[in-house]
Design a protein around this motif. Structure first.
Motif, short mmCIF file in Angstrom:
data_model
loop_
_atom_site.label_atom_id
_atom_site.label_comp_id
_atom_site.label_asym_id
_atom_site.label_seq_id
_atom_site.Cartn_x
_atom_site.Cartn_y
_atom_site.Cartn_z
N VAL B 210 15.50 9.69 -9.38
CA VAL B 210 14.08 9.36 -9.30
C VAL B 210 13.32 10.68 -9.30
CG1 VAL B 210 12.27 8.33 -7.86
CG2 VAL B 210 14.54 7.27 -7.97
N GLU B 211 12.26 10.74 -10.10
CA GLU B 211 11.44 11.96 -10.12
C GLU B 211 10.06 11.62 -9.58
OE1 GLU B 211 12.54 14.84 -11.26
OE2 GLU B 211 14.12 14.45 -12.75
N LEU B 212 9.64 12.38 -8.58
CA LEU B 212 8.30 12.18 -8.05
C LEU B 212 7.42 13.34 -8.53
CD1 LEU B 212 9.36 11.13 -4.49
CD2 LEU B 212 7.90 9.76 -5.99
N PRO B 213 6.17 13.05 -8.86
CA PRO B 213 5.28 14.13 -9.29
C PRO B 213 5.20 15.17 -8.17
CG PRO B 213 4.06 12.05 -9.07
CD PRO B 213 5.48 11.75 -8.79
N SER B 214 5.50 16.45 -8.48
CA SER B 214 5.69 17.40 -7.39
C SER B 214 4.37 17.90 -6.81
CB SER B 214 6.56 18.57 -7.84
OG SER B 214 6.04 19.11 -9.04
N GLY B 215 3.32 17.90 -7.61
CA GLY B 215 2.07 18.42 -7.08
C GLY B 215 1.25 17.41 -6.30
N LEU B 216 1.80 16.23 -6.16
CA LEU B 216 1.04 15.11 -5.59
C LEU B 216 0.61 15.38 -4.15
CD1 LEU B 216 0.29 12.25 -6.58
CD2 LEU B 216 2.30 11.44 -5.35
N LYS B 217 -0.70 15.20 -3.89
CA LYS B 217 -1.18 15.34 -2.51
C LYS B 217 -1.91 14.05 -2.14
CE LYS B 217 -1.37 20.18 -1.41
NZ LYS B 217 -0.93 20.80 -2.68
N VAL B 218 -1.19 13.13 -1.59
CA VAL B 218 -1.80 11.85 -1.22
C VAL B 218 -1.34 11.43 0.17
CG1 VAL B 218 -1.88 11.06 -3.62
CG2 VAL B 218 0.12 10.51 -2.21
N HIS B 219 -2.04 10.50 0.73
CA HIS B 219 -1.58 9.85 1.96
C HIS B 219 -0.95 8.53 1.57
CE1 HIS B 219 -3.47 12.43 5.05
NE2 HIS B 219 -4.22 12.77 4.01
N SER B 220 0.19 8.22 2.14
CA SER B 220 0.83 6.98 1.74
C SER B 220 1.44 6.27 2.93
CB SER B 220 1.92 7.26 0.69
OG SER B 220 2.95 8.04 1.25
N SER B 221 1.65 4.98 2.76
CA SER B 221 2.20 4.18 3.86
C SER B 221 3.04 3.05 3.29
CB SER B 221 1.06 3.60 4.70
OG SER B 221 0.36 2.66 3.92
N TYR B 222 3.88 2.51 4.15
CA TYR B 222 4.70 1.37 3.76
C TYR B 222 4.76 0.41 4.93
CZ TYR B 222 8.64 -1.45 2.22
OH TYR B 222 9.42 -2.49 1.84
N ALA B 223 4.48 -0.84 4.68
CA ALA B 223 4.56 -1.84 5.75
C ALA B 223 5.46 -2.98 5.28
CB ALA B 223 3.18 -2.38 6.08
N LYS B 224 6.23 -3.50 6.21
CA LYS B 224 7.24 -4.50 5.84
C LYS B 224 7.19 -5.67 6.82
CE LYS B 224 12.31 -4.93 5.61
NZ LYS B 224 13.59 -4.21 5.55
N LEU B 225 7.22 -6.84 6.29
CA LEU B 225 7.34 -8.04 7.13
C LEU B 225 8.79 -8.46 7.15
CD1 LEU B 225 6.26 -10.62 8.61
CD2 LEU B 225 6.06 -11.65 6.34
N ARG B 226 9.36 -8.52 8.34
CA ARG B 226 10.69 -9.10 8.45
C ARG B 226 10.69 -10.02 9.65
NH1 ARG B 226 14.18 -3.54 9.59
NH2 ARG B 226 12.59 -2.49 10.80
N PRO B 227 11.48 -11.08 9.58
CA PRO B 227 11.43 -12.08 10.64
C PRO B 227 11.67 -11.48 12.01
CG PRO B 227 12.66 -12.92 8.78
CD PRO B 227 12.38 -11.49 8.49
N ARG B 228 12.58 -10.55 12.13
CA ARG B 228 12.76 -9.82 13.39
C ARG B 228 12.95 -8.36 12.99
NH1 ARG B 228 19.21 -11.44 14.02
NH2 ARG B 228 19.49 -11.07 11.81
N GLY B 229 13.59 -7.54 13.83
CA GLY B 229 13.84 -6.16 13.44
C GLY B 229 15.00 -6.08 12.46
N ALA B 230 15.72 -4.97 12.52
CA ALA B 230 16.87 -4.77 11.64
C ALA B 230 17.87 -5.88 11.86
CB ALA B 230 17.51 -3.43 11.98
N PRO B 231 18.70 -6.21 10.86
CA PRO B 231 18.73 -5.63 9.52
C PRO B 231 18.03 -6.51 8.49
CG PRO B 231 20.74 -6.85 9.92
CD PRO B 231 19.83 -7.12 11.09
N ASP B 232 17.00 -7.22 8.88
CA ASP B 232 16.42 -8.22 7.98
C ASP B 232 15.79 -7.62 6.73
OD1 ASP B 232 17.26 -10.06 9.76
OD2 ASP B 232 15.27 -10.68 10.44
N PHE B 233 15.96 -8.37 5.66
CA PHE B 233 15.32 -8.01 4.39
C PHE B 233 13.83 -8.31 4.47
CE2 PHE B 233 19.67 -8.38 2.93
CZ PHE B 233 19.75 -7.41 1.95
N SER B 234 13.11 -7.68 3.56
CA SER B 234 11.66 -7.86 3.51
C SER B 234 11.30 -9.29 3.10
CB SER B 234 11.08 -6.89 2.49
OG SER B 234 9.73 -7.20 2.24
N GLU B 235 10.25 -9.82 3.74
CA GLU B 235 9.67 -11.09 3.30
C GLU B 235 8.29 -10.83 2.72
OE1 GLU B 235 10.42 -14.68 4.37
OE2 GLU B 235 12.35 -14.32 5.29
N ALA B 236 7.86 -9.61 2.73
CA ALA B 236 6.60 -9.17 2.12
C ALA B 236 6.44 -7.70 2.48
CB ALA B 236 5.39 -9.95 2.63
#
Ligand SMILES: Cc1cc2nc3c(=O)[nH]c(=O)nc-3n(C[C@H](O)[C@H](O)[C@H](O)COP(=O)(O)OP(=O)(O)OC[C@H]3O[C@@H](n4cnc5c(N)ncnc54)[C@H](O)[C@@H]3O)c2cc1C
Ligand code: SF4
Ligand code: FES
Ligand code: FES
Lengths: 773, 329, 152
Positions: B210-236
């Motif tokens: 995977v190649e990510l643009p190296s000069g990138l200056k952004v703020h980013s986030s990831y949020a995951k819905l899972r029925p409980r904690g680990a190891p559940d797969f994402s539901e959204a």
């Protein structure tokens, strides 16, 4: 140096933590084969034909069995034998065993299993207990009531119920719905059976009930009991899920007979889900009548429970759903109708806090509703209604020690209840619930020759080591440790001198197994008596050596000495040797039989116990009103188990119960679509993860029980039921919504919150004192 | 226990691996960490006769976050722990940290995660279970058990990394029988795909990196819905990346995973915001529009209306938070 | 192929489909590694491969060729049980014990990476199912070791 009352780690923990404890699946025997059960993909169907010809010619196959070989029905209760080791003529649930194969490797058995051809003719499937309760076209079992699929119906009435409801100032009604849940012990069931050339059968199994298994093996296989031996190795958790004799255990034995070789069967996780015997999916209606002062006048309970395709403990469950509601409050009038229906799902059975969880939920939520109607604090309402100690309930339960009021006081104080109730911000809440549970069923469910419920044998050899033989199954709850503590305490020796022998029906006295929280109380009393009998022999020896009166000697710190003249002392080992001079090895026995209790009406024995545990829990929650997530932050668990023999283990039981109870409340569900189980895996069957566990504070409150061993009562099951309604009541305090349909998954909670918002807003319920304004 | 035997190949170059895949066409499967392939074998979702392990191909483990280069055999655990990834590609580190459980993240790889087999309550079951239902489109039968009228499979893509990589503008280096090419990551998940064949790559294509643009200056986030904690797969899942400059948004991308057969970028809705800054109201409307376009079906454990609601909630919450963080910067 | 298990070198010839968990339990007779599921969801089979936690049930035996595997049998040293094992015993961090082997190694793996917080300990065992304890006493035991090793 008393061992009783101390935080003693499990005696077998050093082996378990090093990976050297032997569980059934770890056992290997010379020449051992792997067994595999071919299961029915149909939920209800007649078996038209079974073709094992191709399977039998697969490389490595040593034996193949079908249901007609050993069609003798069995079951844990003598009155409801309706399971067979493999299906006979018809299958009653998806996952029921139809054919069994023994082969040289599990891979070979699996390949052969794929070659088995079974032809089925589908029958109507029953997935709804309401439908099963009415007239049906196809009976699941012939023994079902009339032309229905009901397995059991119970009606009870005590006191002036109709008057109570007619004259009541307040009546609350709670209609609860509860999904089925299952034990999900980490160790999948495993068994090794060896039918040896001397005609004796030995079975090592992960079981809670070695002696019932012993009996079932003998009955089904037609081998006399004295030629059957059951050994219980270390068991990786049970919670009731290893509390019946199971088809795979009989199958392994039968395959071993056929193949003349040892056979091991280790169930896969999916198979464990089909074995189930877990908590019944339930619908109940609880009505509570009270007078204007908040004194309870009557209780009316109706429960319809989904038994799945076999009886198991179901007759007892049907009673327990009703009778375990006569405490911890004083109930002057009580009516119960309980029905258990057969359906085409994996059988339900006994699970931790057997039969009491769902009714308790509805009652405790009902008490909360009643308090609100009466404009009183729910802890106050409960205090007004508690049963006192030393009383008898209207259905004949004998209550002895009872510290429920103190439990409630302790939980209130530690949780700072008064400053929090109805006072936390929207989305945060606090709730309370109480409970009680039997300390061992008073009447054994099996064995017609009458003998005591628990017996313990002791043997001391020349090395001074004390061997304890007991039939009580330690399944992780620590009963071996409790045994060792009691024996060491009475004999005044270090706990390392005591070795608790693995349960082995060849050497262990009969014991009815680990269920109904009977082990500590009954086995504990038996152990104490056995140890006292042994001590008497040692005292006599000390008397002989010193010329002092035997009864004056006390045993402590590896010595027998006179309290008034500590210089007069005999070392433990010297006493042992002196006592052995005439007898060789020293032996003693002790047993426990509970007193006669209960009325003489039908079902009067159900729920009677020599003693009861009591509990009062307060829970604090935070509900994420955007995402519908219930976060349980704290549980203050006040529990009366009499005088705890080992607080460390009691806390472990409480914390484990809370994990299991919260699982049922918040996420666990045997998720069926029709008769089809959608989530037979630990990934999709959602127990609480470590990150979601609350902080739990255990408050051990209670006086020594007059009849319990060293004053102790049970602590294995009673800690479970109160946590569900305590949290549900806290959720109500947080957002003003009552949830009566378990489990409370976030999507369901969110929908309810949205609906409430549309109806006019999400608000905290009013405080009791604000009602009148 | 795996009852069906297979041959295990352990090539040391991509060329060799691809040649093997070609030779055993239709019967081979690449094997990275194996945390998805092996459950597939246990459940007999498929029974490849040849597994081609990628582990010995040194190039695939190259990890140079400073250059934005992440080899396909890099473990999720490495992404989660790497300080540079955490600082510059926050969404990726967050996504890795929320995937599966620690032991699975130590085995599971980036490549395997990007090519995770879409999931469905009717598919991720044992052969016994699936056969008792009679199978479905994804296993070769002719009906979908969730949407019986459909000829497309709705199994859900649940990989956690893809949405995070997508919003950061990642591309993937793919090598196949015809050579190497670099494609935008979104092209790995074509709109024409479905839960049965979600990827544009073939069975002989290797994801190299995977190649990510190296000069990138952004703020980013990831949020995951899972029925409980680990190891559940994402539901959204929702990934957001943005940067605010003097003229308003200079970079703005969002992606949604865990609800459809493919993870999806919504550039057509976010690009018009470049040069402007949305108000709270407008963020709300944007989230609502995105949710109108996603169509979860009832093949996971949580209600579909809830999963849509959570997508909208995550979008609103995280866009706001990042707008603030970026403006403060 | 060769591999090291608990410091000892073994030469074994498993078929390609042999899983590490079966290699350990059936071929090397190291039955301390447990098995609780078939889909990677319980962690009972957790072992360390080159100091990283792995599910032995989702690892092909061939994939550990030449590597260092630590199972529960190797978690204690010649001095006896490890401080973590002792803490688990004393704090009631196990009951039936079936999760203990995997739990010990999952926590050890976490401790190998430096001083963890209580939260990090919980995360480290998030893939290790325990039905008996409710986890609290496991986390307490791990914290005790952290305090012993790194101070409060
Ligand atoms: C209990 C459990 C819970 C899980 N929870 C999550 C979760 O929450 N989130 C999540 O994202 N995942 C989860 N996973 C799935 C999985 O662990 C991860 O997605 C992991 O990253 C997959 O990587 P792998 O290397 O193990 O894949 P593998 O199983 O080796 O491969 C997966 C697929 O990708 C192909 N493949 C792999 N690498 C390449 C390559 N370089 N080129 C071409 N094809 C390739 C394989 O052929 C296969 O089809 C979970 C798994 C389990 C068992
Ligand atoms: S969405 Fe339909 S076709 Fe696809 S896996 Fe599920 S049931 Fe099968
Ligand atoms: S046995 Fe359950 S994760 Fe390996
Ligand atoms: S102690 Fe039984 S599963 Fe953890």
């Amino acid at each position: 140096m008393t061992k009783v009352g101390n935080r003693i780690p499990l005696v077998d923990a050093p082996l378990k933590v090093a990976g050297t404890a032997t569980y059934a699946g770890d056992i290997a025997r010379s020449g051992m084969l792997a067994g595999k059960i071919v299961r029915s993909p149909e939920a209800h169907a007649r078996i038209l034909s079974i073709d094992v010809w191709e399977a039998a010619s697969e490389p490595g196959v040593a034996a193949i069995l079908t249901g007609d070989r050993y069609p003798v029905p069995f079951g844990v209760l003598p009155i409801t034998h309706d399971e067979t080791m493999l299906a006979v003529r018809k299958v009653r649930y998806r996952g029921e065993g139809v054919v069994a194969i023994a082969a040289t490797s599990i891979e070979a058995a699996e390949r052969a299993a794929r070659k088995v051809r079974v032809e089925y003719e589908r029958l109507p499937e029953y997935d709804d207990p309401e439908v099963s309760a009415g007239p049906v076209t196809e009976k699941i079992h012939e023994r079902a009531v009339g032309n229905t699929n009901l397995q059991k119906e119970v009606q009870q009435s005590f006191g002036p119920v109709d008057e109570a409801f007619r004259d009541a100032a307040h009546i609350v009604t709670v209609r609860g719905r509860f999904a089925g849940v299952t034990h999900a012990a980490l160790e999948p069931h495993a068994v090794v059976a060896d039918f040896a050339s001397d005609g004796r059968l030995t079975v090592w199994s992960s079981t809670q009930v070695p002696h019932y298994l012993h009996l079932a093996l003998s009955e089904v296989l037609g081998i006399p009991e004295h030629r059957v031996r059951v050994v219980k190795p270390t068991v990786g958790g049970g919670f009731g899920g290893k509390g019946d004799p199971f088809p795979h255990e009989l199958v392994a034995a039968a395959l071993s007979i056929e193949a003349q070789r040892p056979v091991r069967i280790v169930l896969g996780r999916e198979e464990v889900f089909y074995l189930n015997h877990g908590r019944h999916p339930t619908r109940n209606t609880v009505r509570i009548a009270a007078d204007a002062e908040g004194q309870l006048r009557g209780l009316d309970v109706d429960a319809l429970i989904d038994g799945g395709a076999a009886s198991s403990f179901g007759t007892v469950t049907t009673y327990y759903n009703g009778v375990l509601s006569v405490g911890p409050y004083h109930i002057p009038a009580f009516r119960y109708r309980g029905r258990r229906a057969y359906t085409n799902k994996p059988p339900s059975g006994a699970m931790r806090a057997h039969g009491s969880v769902n009714t308790r939920y509805s009652i405790e939520v009902g008490m909360d509703m009643l308090a609100e109607e009466l404009h009183v604090d729910p802890t106050e309402l409960r205090l007004r209604n508690f049963l006192p100690p030393d009383t008898t309930t209207l259905n004949g339960f004998r209550i002895t020690s009872n510290s429920v009021a103190r439990c409630l006081g302790a939980a209130r104080a530690r949780s700072e209840w008064t400053s929090k109730f109805r006072a936390l911000p929207l989305g945060e809440g606090i709730g309370v619930a109480c409970g009680f549970f039997i300390s061992g069923s008073n009447s054994p469910i099996h064995f017609t020759p009458k003998f005591p419920q628990s017996t313990v044998h002791l043997k001391i050899d020349v090395d001074g080591g004390v061997t304890v033989h007991s039939g009580a199954a330690d399944i992780g709850q620590g009963s071996d440790t409790v045994l060792a503590q009691i024996v060491a305490d009475v004999l005044g020796v270090g706990i390392d001198r005591v070795r608790v022998a693995a349960v082995d029906t060849d050497t262990a006295p009969v014991d009815l197994g680990s269920y109904s929280s009977r082990v500590t109380f009954m086995m504990g009393n038996a152990a104490r008596r056995a140890a006292e009998a042994m001590l008497a022999q040692l005292r006599n020896a000390a008397a002989q050596i010193t010329g002092q009166p035997a009864e004056k000697f006390v045993a402590a710190e590896d010595r027998l000495s006179l309290p008034d003249h500590p210089e007069v002392a005999v070392a433990y080992l010297d006493a042992v040797h002196a006592a052995m001079e005439h007898t060789g090895a020293l032996q003693s026995s002790g047993s426990y039989e509970s007193p006669r209790i209960g009325g003489d009406f039908k079902g009067a024995r159900a729920g009677t116990s020599p003693s009861y545990s009591f509990a009062a829990y307060v829970a604090q929650v935070k509900v994420d009103t955007d995402l519908g997530r219930i976060r349980v932050k704290n549980v203050w668990a006040a529990f009366d188990c009499g005088r705890p023999i080992n607080p460390l283990l009691v806390e472990g039981q409480i914390e484990g119960s809370i994990h299991m109870g919260l699982g049922q409340l918040l996420g666990e569900e045997m998720h069926y679509r029709g008769t089809r189980l959608m989530n037979p895996s630990l990934l999709e069957y959602r127990t609480i993860s470590p990150e979601d566990m609350p902080e739990v504070e255990c408050l051990l409150v209670g006086d020594a029980d007059p009849e319990g061993p060293f004053g102790a009562k049970e602590a294995g099951e009673g800690p479970l039921p109160p946590v569900l309604p305590a949290v549900a009541n806290a959720v109500y305090d947080a957002i003003g919504i009552r949830f009566l349909d378990l489990p409370l998954t976030p999507d369901k909670v969110w929908r309810a919150i949205e609906a409430r918002r549309k109806e006019g807003g999400l608000v905290k319920p009013p405080r009791p004192e604000d009602h009148d304004r | 226990m795996i009852a069906d035997g297979f041959s295990l190949h352990q090539p040391t170059t991509t060329t060799e691996a691809i040649a093997l895949a070609e030779r055993f066409r239709g019967e081979a499967r690449f094997f990275a960490g194996g945390t998805d392939v092996l459950p597939g074998l246990f459940q007999r979702r498929e029974a490849p006769k040849h597994l081609i392990a990628l582990e010995r191909i040194g190039e695939l483990s190259e990890f140079a976050p400073d250059r934005g280069h992440i080899g396909s055999m890099v473990h999720l655990a490495a992404l989660e722990r790497d300080a540079q990834v955490r600082a510059r590609f926050t969404a990726v580190a967050e996504a890795a940290r929320r995937a599966a459980s620690p032991a699975l993240r130590a085995s599971g790889t980036v490549g395997g995660n990007l090519l995770l087999d879409p999931r469905c309550l009717f598919y991720d079951q044992t052969a016994f279970w699936r056969d008792s239902v009679g199978g479905c489109l994804k296993t070769g039968a002719d009906v979908c058990r969730v949407v019986p009228s459909s000829s497309r499979c709705y199994a859900v893509y649940c990989g956690d990394l893809a949405p995070a990589f997508l919003v950061l503008g990642a591309s993937v280096v793919v090598e196949g029988p015809t050579g190497r090419r670099t494609i935008p990551l979104e092209d790995l998940y074509p709109a024409s795909g479905d839960g049965k064949s979600p990827f544009s790559t073939g069975r002989s294509d290797i994801v190299v990196a995977v190649e990510l643009p190296s000069g990138l200056k952004v703020h980013s986030s990831y949020a995951k819905l899972r029925p409980r904690g680990a190891p559940d797969f994402s539901e959204a899942s929702v990934a957001v990346a943005l940067a605010v400059g003097k003229q308003g948004l200079e970079y703005f991308r969002v992606a949604v995973g865990g609800v459809e057969p493919r993870p999806r970028l919504f550039d057509e809705l976010t690009q018009p915001w470049i040069g402007r800054t949305p108000t709270a109201e407008q963020v709300h409307e944007l989230a609502a529009e995105i949710v109108r376009r996603v169509r979860p079906v009832a093949n996971t454990s949580l209600f579909t209306d809830y999963r849509k609601h959570v997508v909208a909630h995550f979008l609103r919450r995280d866009i706001h938070a990042l707008l603030e963080a970026s403006a403060a910067h | 192929m060769k591999l090291r298990v608990n410091g000892l070198e073994y030469e074994v010839h498993p078929p390609p489909e042999r899983l590490l968990v079966d290699l350990l339990r059936e071929d090397l007779h190291l039955t301390g590694t447990k098995r609780g599921c078939e889909d990677g969801s319980c962690g009972a089979c957790t072992v360390l491969v080159d100091r990283e936690p792995r599910h032995a049930c989702l690892t092909l035996a061939h994939m550990v060729e030449g590597r260092d595997v630590t199972t529960i049998e190797g978690a204690s040293s010649s001095f006896g049980l490890s401080s973590l094992q002792r803490a688990l015993i004393e704090n009631g961090g196990l009951q039936c014990g079936f999760c203990a082997p995997g739990m010990v190694l999952a926590v050890e793996a976490c401790l190998l990476r430096g001083k963890p917080t209580r939260e990090e300990i919980r995360e480290a065992i998030a893939g290790n199912y325990c039905r008996c304890t409710g986890y609290a006493k496991i986390v307490d035991a791990a914290e005790k070791v952290v305090r012993e090793r790194w101070g409060p």
